[in-house]
Each structure stands twice: as structure tokens, then as C-alpha cells.
Design an enzyme around this catalytic site. Sequence first.
Site, short mmCIF file in Angstrom:
data_model
loop_
_atom_site.label_atom_id
_atom_site.label_comp_id
_atom_site.label_asym_id
_atom_site.label_seq_id
_atom_site.Cartn_x
_atom_site.Cartn_y
_atom_site.Cartn_z
N GLU A 1 8.90 -1.14 9.13
CA GLU A 1 8.45 -0.70 7.93
C GLU A 1 6.96 -0.87 7.75
OE1 GLU A 1 11.00 -1.38 4.72
OE2 GLU A 1 9.33 -0.85 3.22
N GLY B 1 -18.86 12.10 -7.96
CA GLY B 1 -19.34 12.17 -9.38
C GLY B 1 -18.27 12.48 -10.30
N GLY B 2 -18.59 13.10 -11.33
CA GLY B 2 -17.85 13.58 -12.43
C GLY B 2 -16.73 14.49 -11.77
N THR C 1 4.46 -7.27 -1.10
CA THR C 1 2.94 -7.28 -1.44
C THR C 1 1.80 -7.63 -0.55
OG1 THR C 1 3.14 -9.44 -2.48
CG2 THR C 1 3.85 -7.46 -4.03
#
Length: 537
Positions: A395, A492-493, A518
Site C-alpha cells: 500500500e 501569488g494571490g 504516519t
Amino acid sequence: MPARGPVTDGVPLSTSIETRPRLPFLSSTSGGGNKGVVDPRPELRRNDRVAATTEICRGPRLEIPDGSPTRRPPAADPGRSPLFWPSDHLGRPRSGAGSRAASEVTGRAVRGRAPGGSGVSGCLPELKGARPTGAEPPNEPGNDYPSLEPPDGVSHDLTLEEQDLASAARRFVQREVAPLAERMDRDDYFPRELFRKMGEEGFLGPTVPEQYGGLGLSYRAQAVILEEIARESPALALSVGAHSNLAVDNLARNGTDDQRAEFLPPLVRGERIAALALTEPNAGSDAVSLSTRAERNGDHYILNGSKQFITNGPVADTLLVYAKTRPGDGAHGISVLLISREMEGFTVSRSLDKMGMRGSPTGELAFRNVRVPLDRRVGEENRGVGILMGGLNVERAVLAAIPVGILGACLDRSIQYAREREQFGEKIGRFELIQEKIANLYMDLEASRRLLYGALECVATDPRRLRDSSAALTFASEASTRGALQAIQIHGGYGYMRDLPLERLARDAKLLEIGAGTSEIRRLIIARELLGPGFGR
Ligand SMILES: Cc1cc2nc3c(=O)[nH]c(=O)nc-3n(C[C@H](O)[C@H](O)[C@H](O)COP(=O)(O)OP(=O)(O)OC[C@H]3O[C@@H](n4cnc5c(N)ncnc54)[C@H](O)[C@@H]3O)c2cc1C
């Protein structure tokens, strides 16, 4: 639970390419001859159609003045931005445009293909009709970008068959997945109908033997499919990975002939959806400390307990469930049971609302006195820990294709945007701080891809070795989170807006640092394997 009708079937993993029937995904390919393509694996060439598809994948070769072979760039699609190239940063054709583009080469001698966008007309933000200043595509020819294809013969080069598969998957993803990706995220919408379509294309059982409806291919094939899906929708890739790897491949490897014959075919066709249920509310990283119990009662087990965070859980028809059959015996008392949604006592207690991977359903499941026939046990009683550990190893290797897909999408978009967007009267791609980010994205992608293909090789040849898959998924997942944030920065924005998929990719990427064990646990696995006996706890 509503009744869904009887299930049918599944088998052992034999993979003779010569005896394999023509792969379903080839049915949608077309093309001409195979001139000029050096086939590194002639034994894989099964018919002209395969070769033709390969030609399309690679593009015709061209001798350039310095004598080194390269490939012509495909012609830009009429009506699209001159910057649109129907190929990605590896020079692979995008969507349906590839075949036509490859046959309409301009003949202009340039040094390889230009990297391209993601199948849309450039990656410029489309913010309610606004176009950022300076973002108009340049009108100069200027497409003589260097080739970004990996050199021939590098270890992760795809075989012809894998190229066909990638090409078919890419066309499918552009046609069927891309239009739904944003809705999946916004509405947490699971496109069940896509499973049937993917089943028809052969994408759901790449490693399943042909006698059960699969393609009988390797884990590399599975990774190829997941990477392509993840470029547009990591969430769908996660659900497909949970279905076709965690559950279906697991069952194909460990089930009995009868179980394979009954369960695999409808799963491979996408008529039924599968999940694997290991994690519990109090058994996450410490996966073998399960509380779910399966007690023998005559010719049945009586299953009681609950499972947490199960991908596809809310929609799954067939589940592989890990339970304790000898509670006092720790890791040595675990068995695996095949559960059907129709079984009385099985319920989905809750669908979970997530930060990312939205549209891939995740749920809490409950089992109350579920009667499971003994012949629904997969593998030997109390020996399920081997299936569990082996399954997690595979996996981790296969799922590493998802962050690779995310990184590829981020790099393609970032390169294209940096070439188009202007500030201070210059393309932002001319600023060294932007160049650094693009270089970092490229290095992360290439390193992740090499670790991925190395791990896929390892789990197939030496399944007892765990560090490669852990390294691949850990590195690639962290790189993809980092890479998606860097891609946002480059935009950017506009990158911060939901009109572009970058913020979604960043949210999706984070999951790969948590699921399948994890990053912390995977690092422990790597270090302990390297240090040797006596360094575990
Ligand atoms: C979206 C999603 C989908 C999932 N899909 C599935 C699925 O299909 N099937 C399934 O069975 N499970 C699934 N999972 C569960 C997933 O595998 C677990 O969430 C994961 O193994 C971590 O377990 P946990 O969440 O209980 O965290 P915990 O184990 O409680 O960990 C909490 C923190 O402690 C750290 N930690 C724990 N032990 C140690 C240690 N020994 N040393 C150092 N640090 C440690 C962890 O790294 C983490 O940072 C899914 C999870 C998510 C979020």
C-alpha cells in the site's frame, strides 16, 4: 443496510504477457505506424495498435544538427493559447490532443517538447473573467524550450505497455475526472458512476489475474493509473487506491480460489466498491492492538467492534476487516474477514468531514453481532498479521504515486504560469527566487518518482523489505505538501483562490503524511530495519 443482490467473484497472480488478451484500455487508441521508435522491450510489442499508441506517446524522433536524437514538439492546438502544449513536463501528451498533435508536427527543429498545461488553455487564473496583468500569452514563437523528458533507459522509464496505460488513463481522466474534481471537493461528492466507467477501462484491477477480469499487470501499472488520476483528483486516486490496492489486490493475493472467483470480478468491473478496515478509534499507529473481536460460533464468526477513518467505508459493498480471533495473543491472534454490506449488523455509523481528499468518502463503521461464515476468512486463522504487514508494505509503495501525481500537476502549472505572468515588466519566471521554487519542485518530483519506482520493484521482488515503501511514501508525501504550497506561492494571490486547484492539492497532499501509517511511524520502520534487531521497542 439495503440489499444489493448477490455478489459474484476472483485468483493467483500469473502474468504472461503473450497469453494475455488485448487490454481493454487499448480499445480507445488509434494511430499510425511505428517508424523511428526504438522499442526497448520488443517482447512487449503485441500488435501494431500498441506500437502506434507508443508512437503517439513518445512523439516522432528528429535528428537535430548536433546529432543527438530528440523529438519534435507537437503543434499547438488551433484556437488555444500558443503556450498550450498538449504534453506535460515529461513531454507526455495530454488528453485527446496528443494523437492529433503528434501527427501534425511542424517540422521546426527544436530541442524537444515544451512543457505544457494541464489540459486547459494555459493555467492562468480564471477569476470571474479577470486576467492578471501581463498574463496574456506571448505572441512570439519562442517555444524552443529544452526537453524535460527523462533520458532513455532511466530506471523509471515506462514500458510500452505502461505508456499505453498512462496514455489511456490520461485521456480518461481529462474526459471524465477533470470536470468533476472541483465539485467533489466543494460538495464532498463521491462520483460512484466513475467506478463503473473505470471498471470498463480496466483501471480497477490492474494487478488482478485475467481470469478474474483484471489486467494481470504489475504494481507499476497500478501506480501509473493512480498518478494520472491524482494529477486531477487526488481524492479519487485515494478511493481507487483503497479499492484496487488495499482491498482488491490484497484479496487477489491472499484469498482462496472460491473467494477470488466470487468477489473479484464485480469489484474489478466497478459494480461493487471495496474498502479495507484496520484502524479503530483506539488502534491507529498501534495497529495490532485491535479491539474488534470475531468469535467462533459453529460454522460462523460473530463479529463485534468498530472501525475508524475507513476510506470508501460509507459506500463500500465489500470490506476486508481485521479482527482479533485470539484476543490474548497480540499480533498473533488477528484474522481477516470478508464482509458484505448486506450482512445484518453492519452499519456506517458516521461519514467524516475532512480537510482534504473530499469526495473520497471516509467513515466510521460498526459491527454488531455480524454473522460471518468461516469460509469468508481470508488466509489462516490468527495469522492475519502477515497479511496486514504485507498489505501495508504494498500500500505504501503504490500510494506514493498519488503525491507524485500532485507534484507533477504543481510543477506543470508553475512552469506555465511563470512563463506567462508578468510583473515589473518581466515574466516572473525570470526572477531567480521563482526559478529556485521551480527547481525545487522538479527535484522533489524526480526524487519522489525514483523512490516510487524503486519501492514498487522492491515490494514485488523482496516483500519482506519494508524501508523502500516507507521511504517512498514519506518522502513523496512531504514533498507534495511542500510542493503544493510552493506552487501556490508562485501563483501569488491567484494561487490562494479556490478558482485554481492548487489549494485543494495542498489540502489533499497532507493526508499522505498520515494515512497508511504516519510519517513518524514510517521513519521508525526505516531506521529500525537499517539498525537491525534489538532497536525496536
Ligand atoms: C483520510 C483518511 C483515510 C484513511 N483510510 C484508512 C483506511 O482505508 N483503512 C484503515 O484501516 N485506516 C485508514 N486511515 C487511518 C490511518 O491509517 C491512521 O489515521 C494512521 O495510521 C494514524 O493513526 P491515528 O490517526 O490513530 O493516529 P495516532 O496513532 O493516534 O497518532 C497520533 C500522533 O502520534 C504519533 N505517534 C504514534 N505513535 C508513535 C510512536 N511510536 N513514535 C512517534 N510518534 C508516534 C503519530 O505519528 C501521530 O503524529 C485513514 C486515515 C485518514 C485520515
